[in-house]
Design a protein around this motif. Structure first.
Motif, PDB file in Angstrom:
ATOM      1  N   VAL A 130      -2.892   0.061   1.102  1.00 55.36           N
ATOM      2  CA  VAL A 130      -2.966  -0.411  -0.035  1.00 55.36           C
ATOM      3  C   VAL A 130      -4.916   0.150  -0.776  1.00 55.36           C
ATOM      4  N   VAL A 131      -5.904   0.037   0.173  1.00 56.70           N
ATOM      5  CA  VAL A 131      -7.287   0.171   0.340  1.00 56.70           C
ATOM      6  C   VAL A 131      -6.887   1.317   0.317  1.00 56.70           C
ATOM      7  N   TYR A 132      -6.523   2.487   1.245  1.00 60.15           N
ATOM      8  CA  TYR A 132      -6.338   3.575   1.121  1.00 60.15           C
ATOM      9  C   TYR A 132      -5.918   4.299  -0.544  1.00 60.15           C
ATOM     10  N   LEU A 133      -4.671   4.048  -0.720  1.00 66.35           N
ATOM     11  CA  LEU A 133      -4.209   3.717  -1.745  1.00 66.35           C
ATOM     12  C   LEU A 133      -5.272   4.473  -2.594  1.00 66.35           C
ATOM     13  N   ALA A 134      -5.895   3.105  -3.623  1.00 62.05           N
ATOM     14  CA  ALA A 134      -6.946   3.194  -4.248  1.00 62.05           C
ATOM     15  C   ALA A 134      -7.737   4.033  -4.419  1.00 62.05           C
ATOM     16  N   ALA A 184      -0.366  -7.612   8.149  1.00 60.13           N
ATOM     17  CA  ALA A 184      -1.216  -8.022   7.310  1.00 60.13           C
ATOM     18  C   ALA A 184      -2.024  -6.705   7.025  1.00 60.13           C
ATOM     19  N   PRO A 185      -2.919  -6.797   8.085  1.00 58.41           N
ATOM     20  CA  PRO A 185      -3.842  -5.600   7.982  1.00 58.41           C
ATOM     21  C   PRO A 185      -4.035  -4.092   7.879  1.00 58.41           C
ATOM     22  N   ILE A 186      -2.185  -3.919   7.845  1.00 62.44           N
ATOM     23  CA  ILE A 186      -2.100  -2.202   7.942  1.00 62.44           C
ATOM     24  C   ILE A 186      -1.583  -2.459   6.732  1.00 62.44           C
ATOM     25  N   LEU A 187      -0.588  -3.712   5.724  1.00 55.78           N
ATOM     26  CA  LEU A 187       0.035  -3.088   4.806  1.00 55.78           C
ATOM     27  C   LEU A 187      -1.737  -2.669   4.160  1.00 55.78           C
ATOM     28  N   LEU A 202      -5.064  13.992  -0.345  1.00 58.70           N
ATOM     29  CA  LEU A 202      -5.123  12.926   0.444  1.00 58.70           C
ATOM     30  C   LEU A 202      -4.677  11.324   0.531  1.00 58.70           C
ATOM     31  N   ALA A 203      -4.245  10.511  -0.848  1.00 63.18           N
ATOM     32  CA  ALA A 203      -3.941   9.906  -0.857  1.00 63.18           C
ATOM     33  C   ALA A 203      -2.494   9.567   0.513  1.00 63.18           C
ATOM     34  N   ILE A 204      -1.475  11.249  -0.298  1.00 64.65           N
ATOM     35  CA  ILE A 204      -0.191  11.124   0.454  1.00 64.65           C
ATOM     36  C   ILE A 204      -0.519  11.167   2.047  1.00 64.65           C
ATOM     37  N   SER A 205      -1.577  11.379   2.435  1.00 62.11           N
ATOM     38  CA  SER A 205      -1.690  11.593   4.295  1.00 62.11           C
ATOM     39  C   SER A 205      -1.921  10.966   4.906  1.00 62.11           C
ATOM     40  N   GLY A 206      -2.511   9.266   3.597  1.00 63.94           N
ATOM     41  CA  GLY A 206      -2.679   8.101   5.140  1.00 63.94           C
ATOM     42  C   GLY A 206      -1.959   6.808   4.684  1.00 63.94           C
ATOM     43  N   ALA A 207      -1.487   7.064   3.218  1.00 63.67           N
ATOM     44  CA  ALA A 207      -1.100   5.640   2.793  1.00 63.67           C
ATOM     45  C   ALA A 207       0.441   5.246   3.542  1.00 63.67           C
TER      46      ALA A 207
END
Length: 417
Positions: free
Chosen positions: A382-386, A375-378, A291-296
């Motif tokens: 970070v939110v996705y990864l966390a 900035a919103p993309i990055l 799930l983390a790899i699929s988005g971040a």
């Protein structure tokens, strides 16, 4: 070949679901286009999406106790039959107006919110009858759905070009009719999950029972929270970040379909791999990491690169990782939720997970308006990864043991407080 009849119900169920999904993907393209050429208003296109999704989510929660009373197979057939009629009304009305379109997609969305849940619940008894592991069946189911997305949307565009938007909607209507026919003739009445014979629960009590079951299972709640945040950021990526990146960096809309297609293609290839490995993998750790790899990564590459080739390669790999997520969540739900509560719990899970879609789109639009695109993309990355990796700390013991050893912890019931 003696087991062929036992597998017929599973094949029929998967076929019916795929046929209706393919038609639905055509409508995802055709109906908004019909609204655009009819009213000329992009805002009206958004109304159609809302008129579809809000009843869909509401019915996923509040309609499922009624599906248990009517019967899952009967509900699935009814849902496809009603959807056949609503889409046929759209396709057959030459001077159709926006109110009629909104009414028809609302009815269709409401009935599909219940029908889709019943088809999902029916997978387990069909898999058991066929003697196929449920993890493998959920991988096949998700792969067919990804394939429908990969093929259906481009086909929808071609059908609009050849026959017009209403001609394309006819394909959706026919697909629902075919799905209802397959269910009625090939998915037998004995396909319902086996339940103890007992009087029907009052509606509100039945609704509360599903909510209590989900609320008591900390593992499922953890997985659901991860999926909610993932869907929220993925929707922001698909509907706002990628289109704006394509517009600002490449200045060509042609790349938009290529990037979205790369993700779908990765998901289809990944489903083929996951189907073979499903019963050998450690479920929770694979779920969280994939799930983390699929988005971040695709967010980080969008925020730091102007190279289309790099974006396509990373997007394909993200789709590959995404292929493991839905099958693992589905298999875990089948194992941990009692069969008599599955329709209600699955409906709640779908509603919470899909609620991330509108939230993500709104937040992305607001953040880009205020802070620009990068900035919103990055921050989204970070939110996705966390959101997807932090829960691993809580269930790290479960995640480090092979699935066949710890299967009982994933299947026998809610985690104890």
């Amino acid at each position: 070949m003696s087991d062929s009849p036992s597998r017929l119900g599973l094949v029929a169920l998967l076929t019916a679901s795929t046929v209706s999904s393919m038609g639905s993907r055509v409508s995802v393209v055709a109906i908004p286009w019909l609204v655009l050429v009819t009213t000329g208003s992009p805002a009206d296109m958004g109304l159609v999406v809302g008129a579809t999704m809000i009843p869909y989510l509401a019915a996923s929660v509040f309609g499922t106790p009624l599906a248990d009373r009517l019967g899952l197979r009967a509900t699935a057939i009814t849902a496809d039959t009603v959807s056949t009629i609503t889409t046929a009304v759209i396709a057959a009305s030459p001077r159709i107006g926006l109110p009629t379109i909104l009414a028809m997609v609302a009815i269709s969305g409401m009935i599909r919110g219940v029908g889709d849940r019943t088809k999902h619940v029916l997978l387990r008894p069909a898999a058991e009858t066929a003697g196929v592991p449920i993890a493998r069946v959920t991988a096949i189911y998700d792969g067919l759905d990804n394939g429908a997305t990969l093929v259906g949307m481009p086909v929808g565009g071609l059908l609009i070009f050849w026959f017009g938007a209403q001609g394309a909607v006819w394909v959706d209507s026919v697909s629902y009719a075919a799905s209802a026919l397959i269910f009625a003739t090939l998915v037998t009445a004995g396909s319902e999950p086996k339940q103890e014979s007992k009087p029907a629960e009052p509606y509100l009590r039945a609704l509360r029972a599903g909510a209590r079951q989900l609320g008591s299972d900390r593992l499922l709640l953890s997985m659901l929270a991860m999926v909610f945040f993932a869907n929220m950021v993925n929707q922001a990526t698909t509907t706002v970040f990628i289109p704006l990146w394509v517009s600002d960096v490449l200045h060509s809309p042609a790349a938009l379909g290529t990037i979205l297609g790369a993700f779908a293609a990765g998901a289809v290839v990944g489903n083929l791999v996951f189907t073979a490995l499903a019963v050998k993998l450690t479920r929770y750790v694979v779920f969280a990491v994939c799930l983390a790899i699929s988005g971040a990564p695709r967010l980080f590459v969008l925020g730091s690169s102007h190279n289309l080739g790099v974006v396509l390669a990373v997007t394909f790999l993200c789709g590959l990782a995404m292929s493991a997520v839905n099958p693992i969540l589905g298999a875990t739900l089948y194992g941990r939720v009692p069969s008599d509560l599955q329709t209600r719990v699955f409906g709640l899970v779908a509603a919470v997970a899909y609620a991330g879609f509108p939230v993500g789109g709104l937040l992305a639009g607001w953040s880009v308006s205020g802070f620009g695109l990068t900035a919103p993309i990055l921050v989204g990355g970070v939110v996705y990864l966390a959101a997807t990796l932090l829960p691993l700390l809580r269930y790290r013991g479960m995640s480090l043991v092979p699935a066949e050893v710890r299967e009982e912890e994933m299947t026998e019931g809610p985690a104890k407080p």
